[in-house]
Design a protein around this motif. Sequence first.
Motif, short mmCIF file in Angstrom:
data_model
loop_
_atom_site.label_atom_id
_atom_site.label_comp_id
_atom_site.label_asym_id
_atom_site.label_seq_id
_atom_site.Cartn_x
_atom_site.Cartn_y
_atom_site.Cartn_z
N ARG A 277 0.85 -1.19 0.00
CA ARG A 277 0.00 0.00 0.00
C ARG A 277 0.88 1.23 0.00
O ARG A 277 2.05 1.16 0.38
CB ARG A 277 -0.97 -0.01 1.18
CG ARG A 277 -0.33 0.06 2.50
CD ARG A 277 -1.29 -0.36 3.61
NE ARG A 277 -0.53 -0.70 4.76
CZ ARG A 277 -0.02 0.18 5.61
NH1 ARG A 277 -0.26 1.46 5.46
NH2 ARG A 277 0.71 -0.21 6.63
N ARG B 286 6.83 7.91 4.09
CA ARG B 286 7.61 7.86 5.32
C ARG B 286 8.29 9.19 5.61
O ARG B 286 8.24 9.67 6.73
CB ARG B 286 8.65 6.74 5.23
CG ARG B 286 8.01 5.36 5.27
CD ARG B 286 8.92 4.31 4.68
NE ARG B 286 8.23 3.03 4.51
CZ ARG B 286 8.17 2.10 5.44
NH1 ARG B 286 8.79 2.25 6.57
NH2 ARG B 286 7.51 0.97 5.22
N GLY C 257 2.73 0.37 13.94
CA GLY C 257 3.83 1.01 14.65
C GLY C 257 4.48 2.11 13.84
O GLY C 257 4.02 2.45 12.74
N SER D 234 -8.72 3.53 12.31
CA SER D 234 -8.51 2.14 12.69
C SER D 234 -8.19 2.03 14.19
O SER D 234 -8.91 2.58 15.02
CB SER D 234 -7.41 1.55 11.80
OG SER D 234 -7.38 0.18 11.90
C1 LIG Z 1 -5.42 -16.66 11.75
C2 LIG Z 1 -5.33 -15.38 12.54
C3 LIG Z 1 -6.67 -14.89 12.93
C4 LIG Z 1 -6.59 -13.56 13.56
C5 LIG Z 1 -7.92 -12.95 13.50
C6 LIG Z 1 -7.83 -11.50 13.86
C7 LIG Z 1 -9.14 -10.92 13.82
C8 LIG Z 1 -9.34 -9.67 13.69
C9 LIG Z 1 -8.22 -8.74 13.52
C10 LIG Z 1 -8.70 -7.43 13.15
C11 LIG Z 1 -8.13 -6.51 14.06
C12 LIG Z 1 -7.40 -5.43 13.39
C13 LIG Z 1 -7.07 -4.38 14.38
C14 LIG Z 1 -6.17 -3.33 13.83
C15 LIG Z 1 -6.81 -2.38 12.92
C16 LIG Z 1 -5.76 -1.52 12.28
O1 LIG Z 1 -5.10 -0.79 12.92
S1 LIG Z 1 -5.58 -1.68 10.59
C17 LIG Z 1 -4.09 -0.93 10.17
C18 LIG Z 1 -4.12 0.54 10.10
N1 LIG Z 1 -2.75 0.91 10.09
C19 LIG Z 1 -2.31 2.15 10.14
O2 LIG Z 1 -3.06 3.09 10.10
C20 LIG Z 1 -0.85 2.34 10.36
C21 LIG Z 1 -0.07 1.96 9.24
N2 LIG Z 1 1.32 1.95 9.63
C22 LIG Z 1 2.09 1.00 9.27
O3 LIG Z 1 1.65 0.07 8.67
C23 LIG Z 1 3.51 1.07 9.76
O4 LIG Z 1 3.70 2.24 10.47
C24 LIG Z 1 4.56 0.98 8.64
C25 LIG Z 1 4.42 -0.22 7.74
C26 LIG Z 1 4.55 2.24 7.82
C27 LIG Z 1 5.81 0.80 9.46
O5 LIG Z 1 6.94 1.14 8.80
P1 LIG Z 1 8.33 0.63 9.37
O6 LIG Z 1 8.36 0.68 10.85
O7 LIG Z 1 9.40 1.38 8.66
O8 LIG Z 1 8.23 -0.86 8.99
P2 LIG Z 1 9.07 -1.80 8.07
O9 LIG Z 1 10.13 -2.40 8.90
O10 LIG Z 1 9.49 -1.13 6.82
O11 LIG Z 1 7.96 -2.90 7.72
C28 LIG Z 1 7.26 -3.56 8.73
C29 LIG Z 1 6.35 -4.58 8.05
O12 LIG Z 1 5.36 -3.88 7.29
C30 LIG Z 1 5.46 -4.24 5.91
N3 LIG Z 1 5.31 -3.06 5.11
C31 LIG Z 1 6.11 -2.00 5.15
N4 LIG Z 1 5.69 -1.07 4.28
C32 LIG Z 1 4.60 -1.59 3.67
C33 LIG Z 1 3.73 -1.13 2.63
N5 LIG Z 1 3.92 0.04 2.07
N6 LIG Z 1 2.74 -1.93 2.23
C34 LIG Z 1 2.54 -3.15 2.80
N7 LIG Z 1 3.33 -3.65 3.78
C35 LIG Z 1 4.35 -2.87 4.20
C36 LIG Z 1 6.85 -4.79 5.73
O13 LIG Z 1 6.89 -5.69 4.68
C37 LIG Z 1 7.09 -5.45 7.06
O14 LIG Z 1 6.48 -6.71 7.10
P3 LIG Z 1 7.32 -8.00 7.46
O15 LIG Z 1 7.85 -7.75 8.83
O16 LIG Z 1 8.39 -8.08 6.44
O17 LIG Z 1 6.34 -9.12 7.39
#
Ligand SMILES: CCCCCC/C=C\CCCCCCCC(=O)SCCNC(=O)CCNC(=O)[C@H](O)C(C)(C)COP(=O)(O)OP(=O)(O)OC[C@H]1O[C@@H](n2cnc3c(N)ncnc32)[C@H](O)[C@@H]1OP(=O)(O)O
Length: 455
Positions: A135, A139, A211, A275
């Motif tokens: 997504r 940053r 985070g 969220s």
């Molecule tokens: C079987 C299991 C059943 C479980 C059932 C559970 C049931 C219900 C669950 C629902 C509950 C949900 C509750 C939560 C709701 C929410 O909050 S939704 C999310 C909303 N999020 C946000 O508003 C904040 C978004 N922020 C971020 O995502 C982070 O701050 C960040 C990704 C920007 C962090 O950056 P940084 O600290 O630099 O992280 P990295 O080290 O770079 O990456 C960490 C992991 O994130 C992945 N990632 C990074 N960037 C992206 C991107 N652009 N798009 C997708 N993913 C990204 C990255 O790959 C890392 O993942 P891995 O550690 O490699 O797996």
Amino acid sequence: MVASSLSVLRACGLCQWGLKNWARLSGPPLLRLGGRSTWASSRTTATLSLKPSGRRCWDEPLHIAVQGLDPEQPVTLLASLRDEKGALFRSHARYRADAEGKLDLERAPALGGSFAGLEPMGLIWAMEPDKPFWRLVKRDVQTPFVVELEVLDGHEPDAGQQLARALHERHFVPPGVRRVPVREGRVRATLFLPPEPGPYPGIVDLFGLGGGLLEYRASLLAGKGFAVMALAYYGYDDLPQSLETVHLEYFEEAVNYLLHHPEVKGPGIGLLGNSKGGELCLAISSFLKGITAAVIINGSVAVVGASLHYKDETLPPVGIMRDRVKMTKDGIMDVVEALKSPLEDQKSFIPVERSDTTFLFLVGQDDHNWKSEFYANEASKRLQAHGKEKPQIICYPEAGHYIEPPYWPLCRAAHHDLVGGPIVYGGEPRAHAMAQLDVWEQLQTLFHKHLGGKS
Ligand SMILES: CCCCCC/C=C\CCCCCCCC(=O)SCCNC(=O)CCNC(=O)[C@H](O)C(C)(C)COP(=O)(O)OP(=O)(O)OC[C@H]1O[C@@H](n2cnc3c(N)ncnc32)[C@H](O)[C@@H]1OP(=O)(O)O
């Protein structure tokens, strides 16, 4: 509606066609940032004009037009940007020039592609990542995203020669906005202040699970006359690396920091969160003092994932029913039914009735992360049952979970930390884009009205 991984993987024609053509077209013709750029083809001298030509912020519209085409000439417009991790986002749309060889995206409908119809900003909001489950995240707000716009002769998949190309910067810190890193007591944050000395209405901005410290919403909002503090709460600097428990004392320190800031107008401040950040806004408003208004974007009224503590009170997280997790036909998890209702798990229900905050709930009705509309309605019922003001709830049909600032490309599905895999977030691109525009207006209106800013 459940997203298909085909759409996430961008197998909508552009992938096959685009990769070939984009590689072929890599030789740069005349290239300029913003304004106009021209490339003389054998048939036409097309000019791509982007207005206004000066510095544009991400939340501002852009007027895209092409001149110098042949009358009725079919063309394909492409947009692309690379995020800070190198991931490519792109969109395309087919158009036809008018009888004078002009194309104005404010007047001409797209004939198909990533979107159809009259969508002057479609090339921006319809961008999709090449990388699955990725997504758009900004940053470093001090650098812009650079969008490349191209005009190709003909309609894809048979589009050919590049006729014009331009680079367009979309910035995140509006002119004159001051960026102040905050490391005060335990508080880790960044404060954005409008250009002139304040005081301004103060807002704390909280993102959801993941985070880190995301600043792009706060920086853009500071351009609208607010002192906005993007607040980290885990996974940043020396804060805890994971979110096992939430201690509201941390947020109390942050609220007090903002309340006592010389450039912040009292007597109360605002909260903005999406969220998990929205859930935290509800909790902060319920337990702490000094919160005049709070905007909850797709938040939960139940505590989710980590227990919540304040002084001698603890709220446990709502139960998770793993057997309710569904798999879409593309193998992505849909967790929307997986959380227990806070009506069953009453201890996890945030005691919103304790709050005197004015709430605005903004709800994507196609939120597949959790039941935002149900949570907003339950919060409203509970407030009213205790004689509190009925909160405003605005629902957006076909909008998903990840409601971002205007023109942000939709995140239909992405990796979720708590779940440990990709989940569906919901949303149809056009409806979601329209919702983002309205949300941006609504939250500013509420904050200006209740925090004493401009009307
Ligand atoms: C079987 C299991 C059943 C479980 C059932 C559970 C049931 C219900 C669950 C629902 C509950 C949900 C509750 C939560 C709701 C929410 O909050 S939704 C999310 C909303 N999020 C946000 O508003 C904040 C978004 N922020 C971020 O995502 C982070 O701050 C960040 C990704 C920007 C962090 O950056 P940084 O600290 O630099 O992280 P990295 O080290 O770079 O990456 C960490 C992991 O994130 C992945 N990632 C990074 N960037 C992206 C991107 N652009 N798009 C997708 N993913 C990204 C990255 O790959 C890392 O993942 P891995 O550690 O490699 O797996």
